[in-house]
Enzyme design. Structure first.
Site, mmCIF file in Angstrom:
data_model
loop_
_atom_site.group_PDB
_atom_site.id
_atom_site.type_symbol
_atom_site.label_atom_id
_atom_site.label_comp_id
_atom_site.label_asym_id
_atom_site.label_seq_id
_atom_site.Cartn_x
_atom_site.Cartn_y
_atom_site.Cartn_z
ATOM 1 N N GLU A 5 2.766 6.943 -2.584
ATOM 2 C CA GLU A 5 2.453 8.099 -3.424
ATOM 3 C C GLU A 5 2.890 9.424 -2.788
ATOM 4 O O GLU A 5 3.379 10.309 -3.483
ATOM 5 C CB GLU A 5 0.946 8.175 -3.705
ATOM 6 C CG GLU A 5 0.356 6.921 -4.327
ATOM 7 C CD GLU A 5 -0.235 5.982 -3.273
ATOM 8 O OE1 GLU A 5 -0.740 4.926 -3.652
ATOM 9 O OE2 GLU A 5 -0.176 6.333 -2.071
ATOM 10 N N ASP A 38 -8.799 3.463 -3.143
ATOM 11 C CA ASP A 38 -9.899 3.757 -2.228
ATOM 12 C C ASP A 38 -11.083 4.382 -2.972
ATOM 13 O O ASP A 38 -11.060 5.553 -3.359
ATOM 14 C CB ASP A 38 -9.432 4.713 -1.131
ATOM 15 C CG ASP A 38 -8.314 4.114 -0.299
ATOM 16 O OD1 ASP A 38 -8.067 2.901 -0.432
ATOM 17 O OD2 ASP A 38 -7.677 4.857 0.458
ATOM 18 N N ASP A 71 0.841 -1.197 0.000
ATOM 19 C CA ASP A 71 0.000 0.000 0.000
ATOM 20 C C ASP A 71 0.880 1.252 0.000
ATOM 21 O O ASP A 71 2.069 1.203 0.316
ATOM 22 C CB ASP A 71 -0.892 -0.031 1.240
ATOM 23 C CG ASP A 71 -2.184 0.745 1.064
ATOM 24 O OD1 ASP A 71 -2.344 1.413 0.029
ATOM 25 O OD2 ASP A 71 -3.045 0.660 1.962
#
Length: 772
Positions: free
Chosen positions: A418, A481, A415
């Site tokens: 970014e 998400d 995950d």
């Protein structure tokens, strides 16, 4: 980035310089270098006090031409750079005829007339593809002192642009401003987790901008007849990649930037997650796993999300002893139920984690210019960022993961990656602006290498959120998400189709959506969509995604479509092999399979799963759906109904079905088991043959779970005679001619389809049937 004020003027503070003509063309054996003044030179005085661009043109591989335009070339190259795989044996052909110089690579040519105003023409097979014209090559300075190099390529009438990573904005990018800049922005904005500076068009070519930092695109927006791309640098480099088909473009692009690895067959089974902030412990996990088994829903992977570790300590790579007091025993017990194990990780180390001081002391965390560790409280309190440019940090991080793999963990959900700061200093001296996007490549590569070394080359898989060009080498990626709504379901599909047109072969999404709790209708429709994707995961944020939380029909839908996916494994894994060999995604935008059908050029609410199955997810509460079938007779996989295209259709479907059609003339292999994703797919395989044309010849390869080929079938139709010949088929096999004939026998045909089932004699290597 927009530099102009309409057509005539530049914006305040902006000064632009564009190549005006060729002052000199230098030809080497494999390279053409053009020296381009930014004004028409009429006399020697015009050569003074004015920039001269250096434009280098070459070919790294057949059908690919590179262009690099430089203003000032004396800067220090701090990197990083995308890793490109060039063909060392390839040399382009360079011809000069009077004032015209042409560089040719395969069918693709770059033509420059050195006596004419500046223009780079890219042509193939006698057809002009695109041009860099009057404002096509140059640089811009802005009032804040920034220097931008830019390229501008023409668009033809009706030309459409696709790709640029996983973008949730409209599927066709014309009219959009796109910044290639990693961001944790969800799926409902113009920001993207997976930014790729590569686009292709419906006119037979693609363009890859070879810059890992921010690339700003104006796509038929600032100048409506152009695609403009700019970088904050002294040079810009791009590659024109010829097809002519979209598949051939992706083949050449992924040959240059890296092919997708072939994920293990087990990863295509159903994944179930704890979800994110829900309450869970081993009892919860066992209840979920047992609940799936009791309801006959085959489960392949169980995923532990963030709170498998202690709060405030992500990542410390240690099971929370209060929640999971016996992780070794728990993993062993789950393995005994034939489950693979996935755990969540990220590249951040919270200050409370004991690993923070360990990493800080060894210089493994990214630092500020003054030597302090860069920290903030967004996400994890006081967290630092692992510096993957440091070989020691990579080895240190990898060592923590190796311990988990040896404990029984099979894969990692990588995950984040970014939110990477630019006001920092990297161990290897990398340019922070270029590292912002590139960081995810080092992160995912580090984790994937661990799995490859620990599990074997054919058994490594990630579940990654962030990526950039080249990230397709480390599958699989999921959409991030999203909300739990029909709108979010549709925007997720747009993102996946754009990512597939950016070189990524495998993609997934959170069934039911991530944020919020889906209605039963949303969950059931998303389950159909998710189980007709390359990878399928049940995952949420604050609520569970076990189907019985919604209603009993949700259980039925999840069970039936999981079983259907397992039957489709020989077909899906063959599509996976195509992705690994050629970069063709498993989930394909319609334009990829039907580039000659203009109606398919804008479709983003349906897709091809592999080359032969059309899927149109249902995005409405009442089950209505509009979809398009291209030319020919299409056969519904679940009912045997046949429809003729080209045609738009509007229908209503119950939760037991959706538009799922087999392509005219296709041969789709169905495996003989529904119990799991991994079994002998050739043993008892049923070849479903759909409306073959007279004279048709189809070869169908049946892969094995290890990626090899275990059987091959050759199907042909001559008049009314259909013949199927088998090679290396050691077990029984069948042929199904779907259609509304009569109910099919039980066994290898499930899901209520209709048709005629034929079985050759034991040991027979051929079957002949008469179509009448």
């Amino acid at each position: 980035m927009k530099f102009t004020d309409g057509y005539w003027l530049m914006r305040d503070g902006v000064n632009a310089s564009f190549a005006a003509e060729v002052a000199e063309a230098r030809v080497d054996h494999d390279r053409l270098t053009l020296y381009a003044p930014v004004r028409h030179v009429e006399n020697r005085g015009h050569t003074l006090n004015s920039p001269l661009l250096t434009v280098e043109c070459w070919s790294p591989a057949e059908g690919v031409i590179g262009v690099r335009s430089s203003h000032h070339a004396g800067g220090v190259d701090h990197g990083p750079h995308f890793t490109l795989r060039t063909d060392p044996d390839h040399t382009p052909k360079i011809d000069q005829d009077g004032s015209v110089v042409a560089l040719t690579s395969g069918a693709l040519s770059l033509r420059v007339d050195t006596d004419a105003p500046w223009r780079l023409d890219f042509s193939a097979d006698g057809r002009l593809l695109t041009s860099a014209g009057r404002r096509g090559t140059g640089f811009v300075t802005t009032g804040d002192g920034q220097h931008h190099s830019l390229g501008q390529l023409s668009l033809g009438v009706g030309e459409l642009v696709y790709g640029l990573g996983e973008r949730f904005t409209p599927f066709v990018k014309n009219g959009q401003t796109v910044d290639i800049w990693q961001a944790d922005g969800g799926t409902a904005s113009e920001q993207a987790y997976k930014n790729v500076p590569f686009h292709l068009t419906n006119r037979g070519y693609g363009v890859f901008v070879n810059h890992p930092g921010r690339v700003s695109y104006e796509i038929a927006s600032e100048s409506v007849g152009q695609v403009q791309f700019s970088v904050r640098d002294q040079s810009v480099e791009y590659f024109i990649i010829y097809g002519p088909t979209p598949k051939e473009i992706l083949d050449r692009y992924t040959a240059l930037t890296g092919r997708p690895a072939l994920p293990p067959a087990w990863s295509l089974g159903l994944w179930l997650s704890t979800s994110f902030t829900t309450s869970y412990d081993e009892e919860t996990v066992n209840r979920f796993v047992s609940g799936m088994a009791e309801r006959d829903i085959p489960l392949g992977v169980f995923h532990f999300d963030c709170f498998w570790m202690r709060q405030y300590q992500w990542c410390d790579f240690t099971w929370d002893p209060d929640v999971f007091p016996d992780p070794d025993g728990m993993l062993r017990r789950l393995k005994e139920r034939d489950l693979r194990i996935s755990v969540w990780i990220n590249p951040y180390i919270a200050q409370k984690s004991p690993l923070f001081e360990e990493a800080r002391a060894q210089g493994f965390l990214v630092r500020k210019a003054n030597g302090d560790v860069w920290q903030w409280d967004l996400w994890q309190a006081g967290m630092g960022l692992v510096d993957f440019t440091h070989p020691g940090a990579r080895a240190w991080y990898a060592g923590k993961l190796r311990a988990l793999t040896r404990q029984g963990v099979d894969c990692f959900k990588t995950d984040f990656g970014e939110r990477v700061p630019t006001d920092v200093v990297w161990h290897d001296g990398a340019d922070p602006e270029r590292m912002h996007n590139y960081y995810t490549q080092l992160y995912n590569e580090t984790v994937f290498q661990v799995l490859t070394e620990e599990r074997g080359e054919n058994d490594a898989v990630l579940f990654a959120r962030s990526a950039t060009a080249g990230g397709q080498q480390f599958p699989v990626h999921w959409g991030g998400d999203c909300e739990s709504t029909f709108s979010a379901m549709a925007e997720s599909l747009r993102g996946g189709l754009s990512l597939g047109l950016s070189g990524f072969g495998f993609w997934s999404h959170d069934i039911g959506g991530f944020e919020g709790t889906p209605t039963p209708a949303v969950f059931k429709r998303w389950a159909q969509f998710g189980l007709l994707s390359s990878h399928s995961r049940l995952h949420g944020s604050k609520s569970y995604r076990v189907p019985w939380e919604y209603d009993e029909e949700a259980v039925t839908v999840t069970r039936d479509f999981t079983r259907l996916k397992h039957r489709l494994m020989p077909y899906l894994y063959e599509a996976s092999r195509q992705a690994a060999r050629h970069g063709t995604p498993v989930m394909r935008a319609m334009v990829l399979e039907f580039p000659d059908d203009p109606t398919c050029h804008t479709l983003d609410r349906q897709y091809m799963l592999g080359g032969d199955l059309l899927v149109a997810p249902v995005f409405t509460e009442d089950g209505t759906v509009e979809y398009y079938v291209p030319e020919g007779t299409w056969t519904h996989v679940l009912t045997g109904e046949q429809v003729r295209g080209p045609a738009w259709r509007r229908e209503t479907y119950g939760f037991d079905s959706l538009p799922l059609f087999a392509r005219p003339g296709s041969v789709v292999p169905f495996g003989g088991s529904t119990a799991g994703a991994v079994y002998d797919w050739a043993d008892g395989v049923t070849l479903r043959i759909h409306a073959p044309a007279d004279g048709a010849r189809v070869t169908t390869e049946i892969p094995a779970p290890d990626g090899s080929t275990t059987a091959v079938f050759h199907t042909r139709r001559d008049g009314d005679v259909l013949t199927v010949e088998a090679e290396d088929a050691t077990g029984p096999w069948h042929v199904l001619l779907p259609g509304p004939r009569s109910p099919a026998p039980p066994g290898p045909t499930e899901h209520g389809e209709q048709g005629l089932l034929l079985t050759p004699a034991p040991g027979a290597t051929s079957l002949t049937a008469r179509l009448s």
